[in-house]
Design an enzyme around this catalytic site. Structure first.
Site, PDB file in Angstrom:
ATOM      1  N   ARG A  73     -65.418  54.260 -89.298  1.00  0.00           N
ATOM      2  CA  ARG A  73     -65.649  52.986 -88.625  1.00  0.00           C
ATOM      3  C   ARG A  73     -65.829  51.859 -89.634  1.00  0.00           C
ATOM      4  O   ARG A  73     -66.526  52.026 -90.630  1.00  0.00           O
ATOM      5  CB  ARG A  73     -66.903  53.085 -87.744  1.00  0.00           C
ATOM      6  CG  ARG A  73     -66.646  53.718 -86.413  1.00  0.00           C
ATOM      7  CD  ARG A  73     -67.911  53.985 -85.651  1.00  0.00           C
ATOM      8  NE  ARG A  73     -68.820  52.850 -85.538  1.00  0.00           N
ATOM      9  CZ  ARG A  73     -69.881  52.835 -84.739  1.00  0.00           C
ATOM     10  NH1 ARG A  73     -70.140  53.881 -83.965  1.00  0.00           N
ATOM     11  NH2 ARG A  73     -70.670  51.790 -84.692  1.00  0.00           N
ATOM     12  N   ARG A  92     -70.081  60.160 -91.367  1.00  0.00           N
ATOM     13  CA  ARG A  92     -69.510  60.118 -90.015  1.00  0.00           C
ATOM     14  C   ARG A  92     -68.073  59.619 -89.997  1.00  0.00           C
ATOM     15  O   ARG A  92     -67.718  58.663 -90.663  1.00  0.00           O
ATOM     16  CB  ARG A  92     -70.377  59.181 -89.166  1.00  0.00           C
ATOM     17  CG  ARG A  92     -69.820  58.867 -87.802  1.00  0.00           C
ATOM     18  CD  ARG A  92     -70.892  58.360 -86.896  1.00  0.00           C
ATOM     19  NE  ARG A  92     -71.162  56.939 -87.076  1.00  0.00           N
ATOM     20  CZ  ARG A  92     -72.002  56.262 -86.281  1.00  0.00           C
ATOM     21  NH1 ARG A  92     -72.627  56.883 -85.300  1.00  0.00           N
ATOM     22  NH2 ARG A  92     -72.202  54.981 -86.481  1.00  0.00           N
ATOM     23  N   ARG A 143     -79.515  46.872 -75.315  1.00  0.00           N
ATOM     24  CA  ARG A 143     -79.850  46.878 -76.736  1.00  0.00           C
ATOM     25  C   ARG A 143     -80.861  45.789 -77.059  1.00  0.00           C
ATOM     26  O   ARG A 143     -81.177  45.570 -78.220  1.00  0.00           O
ATOM     27  CB  ARG A 143     -78.574  46.607 -77.528  1.00  0.00           C
ATOM     28  CG  ARG A 143     -78.255  47.720 -78.524  1.00  0.00           C
ATOM     29  CD  ARG A 143     -76.917  47.381 -79.084  1.00  0.00           C
ATOM     30  NE  ARG A 143     -76.561  48.074 -80.250  1.00  0.00           N
ATOM     31  CZ  ARG A 143     -75.698  49.085 -80.283  1.00  0.00           C
ATOM     32  NH1 ARG A 143     -75.205  49.582 -79.183  1.00  0.00           N
ATOM     33  NH2 ARG A 143     -75.347  49.600 -81.431  1.00  0.00           N
ATOM     34  N   ARG A 166     -77.368  46.654 -89.392  1.00  0.00           N
ATOM     35  CA  ARG A 166     -77.477  47.182 -88.011  1.00  0.00           C
ATOM     36  C   ARG A 166     -78.849  47.811 -87.794  1.00  0.00           C
ATOM     37  O   ARG A 166     -79.430  47.704 -86.714  1.00  0.00           O
ATOM     38  CB  ARG A 166     -76.355  48.200 -87.745  1.00  0.00           C
ATOM     39  CG  ARG A 166     -75.019  47.492 -87.493  1.00  0.00           C
ATOM     40  CD  ARG A 166     -73.838  48.415 -87.679  1.00  0.00           C
ATOM     41  NE  ARG A 166     -73.826  49.528 -86.777  1.00  0.00           N
ATOM     42  CZ  ARG A 166     -73.258  50.706 -87.056  1.00  0.00           C
ATOM     43  NH1 ARG A 166     -72.661  50.901 -88.219  1.00  0.00           N
ATOM     44  NH2 ARG A 166     -73.277  51.664 -86.177  1.00  0.00           N
ATOM     45  N   LYS A 225     -76.775  59.354 -80.572  1.00  0.00           N
ATOM     46  CA  LYS A 225     -76.805  59.035 -79.132  1.00  0.00           C
ATOM     47  C   LYS A 225     -75.506  59.484 -78.454  1.00  0.00           C
ATOM     48  O   LYS A 225     -75.537  60.086 -77.401  1.00  0.00           O
ATOM     49  CB  LYS A 225     -76.907  57.520 -78.895  1.00  0.00           C
ATOM     50  CG  LYS A 225     -78.111  56.833 -79.462  1.00  0.00           C
ATOM     51  CD  LYS A 225     -78.129  55.362 -79.050  1.00  0.00           C
ATOM     52  CE  LYS A 225     -77.010  54.522 -79.644  1.00  0.00           C
ATOM     53  NZ  LYS A 225     -77.081  54.261 -81.076  1.00  0.00           N
TER      54      LYS A 225
HETATM   55  P1  AMP Z   1     -72.323  51.400 -81.388  1.00  0.00           P
HETATM   56  O1  AMP Z   1     -71.047  52.168 -81.317  1.00  0.00           O
HETATM   57  O2  AMP Z   1     -73.211  51.611 -80.197  1.00  0.00           O
HETATM   58  O3  AMP Z   1     -73.039  51.598 -82.705  1.00  0.00           O
HETATM   59  O4  AMP Z   1     -71.913  49.845 -81.328  1.00  0.00           O
HETATM   60  C1  AMP Z   1     -71.097  49.259 -82.318  1.00  0.00           C
HETATM   61  C2  AMP Z   1     -71.219  47.740 -82.281  1.00  0.00           C
HETATM   62  O5  AMP Z   1     -70.779  47.239 -80.992  1.00  0.00           O
HETATM   63  C3  AMP Z   1     -72.649  47.189 -82.434  1.00  0.00           C
HETATM   64  O6  AMP Z   1     -73.049  47.102 -83.792  1.00  0.00           O
HETATM   65  C4  AMP Z   1     -72.496  45.807 -81.786  1.00  0.00           C
HETATM   66  O7  AMP Z   1     -71.810  44.902 -82.626  1.00  0.00           O
HETATM   67  C5  AMP Z   1     -71.580  46.122 -80.600  1.00  0.00           C
HETATM   68  N1  AMP Z   1     -72.359  46.502 -79.394  1.00  0.00           N
HETATM   69  C6  AMP Z   1     -72.363  47.708 -78.761  1.00  0.00           C
HETATM   70  N2  AMP Z   1     -73.190  47.693 -77.706  1.00  0.00           N
HETATM   71  C7  AMP Z   1     -73.724  46.444 -77.657  1.00  0.00           C
HETATM   72  C8  AMP Z   1     -74.673  45.803 -76.811  1.00  0.00           C
HETATM   73  N3  AMP Z   1     -75.248  46.446 -75.783  1.00  0.00           N
HETATM   74  N4  AMP Z   1     -74.991  44.510 -77.078  1.00  0.00           N
HETATM   75  C9  AMP Z   1     -74.421  43.831 -78.093  1.00  0.00           C
HETATM   76  N5  AMP Z   1     -73.538  44.380 -78.940  1.00  0.00           N
HETATM   77  C10 AMP Z   1     -73.176  45.675 -78.743  1.00  0.00           C
END
Ligand code: AMP
Length: 217
Positions: A160, A127, A88, A171, A13
């Site tokens: 990460r 990654r 989300r 996740r 994404k």
């Molecule tokens: P991402 O980089 O989008 O994979 O997000 C990493 C982590 O940030 C996720 O696993 C959640 O813990 C948190 N996170 C990111 N966006 C959201 C969201 N819209 N709602 C809740 N938690 C979020």
């Protein structure tokens, strides 16, 4: 243009969203990037979010919705934006609808990036990310320099903390339980666009551009 990009963790994404944002000259708003920066900087948001992120759980809605509300009020979002990682869950999607309806600015389209699960696991395993500018690297397809210093900004490239096997599996299950519901929600609103996540990012942007142009003609 007001866009949302959704997809499983590791679906690509962020890479696609950044290119789309560049193409249309609009901000790329990644809640994951904002939260990681907050954790790194030790802000109140970062301290509240850290435990959830490390476990692969969603950060509570009130924190995320407030974050998005404030970010969308900034002047660079006036003519459009692409949201990456938000909404989300159905409750977040409804909160976003409410925000945008109040501002009389509905979503133009929601792009869902679809990738087979085996490919997702491989991508996440390989990654890496720049801790400063958020640029993505991949050990196999886009390796970082040996110094692990990002050529784009001089930041440190790292893996990460939530890209471990167990957290990724969790996740993915959170994605199936919460985020996958969004596809039917946006399909019913007739703004869902499916994107094959195996298509290289540049081609994907051309494809999206062609569809969005069609929508506006
Ligand atoms: P991402 O980089 O989008 O994979 O997000 C990493 C982590 O940030 C996720 O696993 C959640 O813990 C948190 N996170 C990111 N966006 C959201 C969201 N819209 N709602 C809740 N938690 C979020």
């Amino acid at each position: 243009m007001r866009l949302v990009i959704i997809g499983a963790p590791g679906a690509g994404k962020g890479t696609r969203a950044k290119r789309i944002a560049n193409k249309y000259g609009m901000p790329h708003i990644s809640t994951g990037d904002i939260i990681r920066a907050a954790i790194r900087d030790g802000t109140i948001l970062g301290m509240k979010a850290r435990g959830y992120v490390e476990k692969g759980e969603l950060v509570p809605d009130d924190l995320i919705i407030e974050l998005i509300e404030n970010r969308l009020r900034e002047s660079d979002c006036k003519d459009g934006f692409i949201l990456d990682g938000f909404p989300r869950s159905l409750s977040q999607a409804k909160a976003l609808d409410k925000l945008l309806t109040t501002a009389d600015k509905l979503l133009t389209a929601v792009i869902t990036v679809e990738v087979p699960v085996e490919e997702i696991i491989t991508r996440i395993k390989n990654r890496l990310i720049c801790g400063n500018c958020g640029k993505d690297y991949n050990i196999v397809t886009n390796p970082p320099p040996e110094s692990m210093i990002c050529p784009a900004c001089g930041g440190e490239i790292y893996k990460r903390a939530d890209d471990t096997d167990d957290t990724v599996r969790h996740r993915l299950s959170v994605y199936e339980k919460e985020t996958a519901l969004l596809t039917s929600y946006y399909k019913s609103k007739k703004i869902l666009m499916k994107l094959d996540g195996l298509i290289p990012p540049d081609q994907a942007v051309e494809y999206i551009d062609a569809i969005l142009k069609g929508k506006h003609e």
